[in-house]
Design an enzyme around this catalytic site. Structure first.
Site, short mmCIF file in Angstrom:
data_model
loop_
_atom_site.label_atom_id
_atom_site.label_comp_id
_atom_site.label_asym_id
_atom_site.label_seq_id
_atom_site.Cartn_x
_atom_site.Cartn_y
_atom_site.Cartn_z
N ASP A 75 -46.51 -33.87 73.29
CA ASP A 75 -45.64 -33.57 74.49
C ASP A 75 -45.03 -34.72 74.63
O ASP A 75 -44.19 -35.54 74.40
CB ASP A 75 -46.42 -33.16 75.52
CG ASP A 75 -47.94 -34.07 75.87
OD1 ASP A 75 -47.92 -35.15 75.44
OD2 ASP A 75 -48.42 -33.80 76.17
N ASN A 144 -57.44 -32.00 85.27
CA ASN A 144 -57.07 -30.82 85.55
C ASN A 144 -58.14 -29.64 84.20
O ASN A 144 -57.92 -28.39 84.21
CB ASN A 144 -56.44 -30.24 86.31
CG ASN A 144 -55.83 -30.45 85.41
OD1 ASN A 144 -55.27 -30.64 84.40
ND2 ASN A 144 -53.78 -29.81 86.27
N HIS A 146 -56.47 -30.63 81.36
CA HIS A 146 -55.17 -29.52 80.58
C HIS A 146 -55.10 -30.62 79.11
O HIS A 146 -55.78 -31.41 78.77
CB HIS A 146 -53.73 -29.91 81.47
CG HIS A 146 -53.10 -31.80 81.79
ND1 HIS A 146 -52.95 -32.16 82.58
CD2 HIS A 146 -53.44 -32.55 80.51
CE1 HIS A 146 -52.49 -33.21 82.30
NE2 HIS A 146 -52.81 -33.86 81.06
N GLU A 151 -50.68 -26.52 81.89
CA GLU A 151 -51.59 -26.31 82.79
C GLU A 151 -52.75 -25.25 83.33
O GLU A 151 -52.03 -24.45 82.85
CB GLU A 151 -50.62 -27.13 83.76
CG GLU A 151 -49.72 -28.08 83.61
CD GLU A 151 -50.29 -29.18 84.33
OE1 GLU A 151 -51.67 -29.57 84.52
OE2 GLU A 151 -49.88 -29.79 84.84
C1 GLP Z 1 -51.11 -36.28 79.67
C2 GLP Z 1 -51.00 -36.10 78.72
C3 GLP Z 1 -52.21 -35.41 78.21
C4 GLP Z 1 -53.00 -37.06 77.89
C5 GLP Z 1 -53.77 -36.41 79.11
C6 GLP Z 1 -54.71 -37.77 79.35
O1 GLP Z 1 -50.40 -36.30 81.18
N1 GLP Z 1 -49.92 -35.47 78.22
O2 GLP Z 1 -51.62 -35.50 76.18
O3 GLP Z 1 -54.26 -35.98 77.06
O4 GLP Z 1 -53.04 -35.80 80.15
O5 GLP Z 1 -54.27 -38.43 79.99
P1 GLP Z 1 -55.01 -40.15 79.84
O6 GLP Z 1 -55.46 -40.08 78.23
O7 GLP Z 1 -54.22 -40.82 80.24
O8 GLP Z 1 -56.15 -39.72 81.17
#
Ligand code: GLP
Length: 247
Positions: A75, A144, A146, A151
């Site tokens: 992403d 959440n 995702h 989402e």
């Molecule tokens: C982000 C990214 C995801 C990631 C997730 C967890 O928003 N888009 O690809 O896996 O949220 O993030 P983190 O590893 O900082 O908790």
């Protein structure tokens, strides 16, 4: 010891973030060593930071080569230039790509700064298809539930698309920005169908904040309001999670 849950799931319980990062890096390095032309799906955020550090250390120490590897990131934020320190382009360049021997043109990340974003999504799918799809997709997990930036409420049948971030996600990700208002409102993300099309998935989860989402992923029902439950539809998912995430 790995234990089987869903037919497609292997859960590896580790002590903490350090061990998760070590186990995941070894998993990836083994795949790269077995197939020098591997196609890897990559994720960003806090979770894989140390995994990438370990890949770099191994590259320096053992000369594991990425010359034939192709990567696709999950992403990118809409509206951030590649040079913006919070863009995922910047993250990947500085946390991995510039430290290993992977050629630039083999590293793919959707652009959030194009005029025709729908065209960019279609183009991204086409490039993934043209190289024969993703072999190993690395995933983190949002609080959440995702995956990528899919989402809650996103159809499991979506491929790469533009998405509006929930306030929850913008708040969670605001720790990387000066203020929550600076977190972009939209992102471009591989869809769940894109993620499920990869041959193997490596889901990395660390910390108590992810425990509820991980529990739903492993023990819950398929539910489009909890995107990670879609992984139950995949035949080969390795989950490396620490004790806090699995409690
Ligand atoms: C982000 C990214 C995801 C990631 C997730 C967890 O928003 N888009 O690809 O896996 O949220 O993030 P983190 O590893 O900082 O908790």
């Amino acid at each position: 010891m790995p234990k089987s849950v869903h037919a497609g799931f292997t859960v590896i319980t580790v002590e903490d973030y350090e061990e998760m990062s070590m186990v995941a890096a070894k998993f990836i390095i083994d795949k790269v060593k077995n197939n020098s032309k591997l196609t890897l799906g990559l994720s960003t955020g806090g979770t894989p930071k140390k995994v990438y550090e370990n890949l770099i250390l191994d590259h320096r120490k053992n000369q594991t080569s990425y010359k034939g590897v192709t990567t696709f990131n999950l992403d990118e934020y809409v509206g951030l230039a590649d040079t913006h320190p919070n863009s995922y382009h910047y993250y990947m360049l500085h946390r991995l790509f510039k430290h290993i021997d992977i050629p630039d043109h083999q590293c793919h990340i959707p652009s959030g700064l194009v005029n025709d974003i729908e065209e960019e999504c279609a183009k991204y799918e086409k490039i993934i298809y043209s190289v024969g799809g993703i072999y190993l997709q690395i995933l983190g997990l949002g609080e959440n539930g995702h995956i990528g930036f899919n989402e809650p409420g996103t159809s499991f049948s979506k491929r790469t698309h533009v998405t509006t971030l929930t306030n929850e996600t913008r708040l969670a990700n605001s720790r990387y920005f000066n203020r929550v208002e600076e977190v972009p409102k939209q992102a471009i993300t591989m869809g769940i169908e894109t993620i499920l099309s990869s041959q193997q998935i490596l889901l990395l989860v660390s910390g108590e904040k992810k425990a509820k989402a991980l529990d739903a992923c492993i023990n819950g029902e398929l539910d489009e309001d909890i995107p990670c439950t879609a992984l139950q539809k995949h035949h080969k998912v390795t989950i490396v999670a620490d004790k806090e995430a699995l409690h």
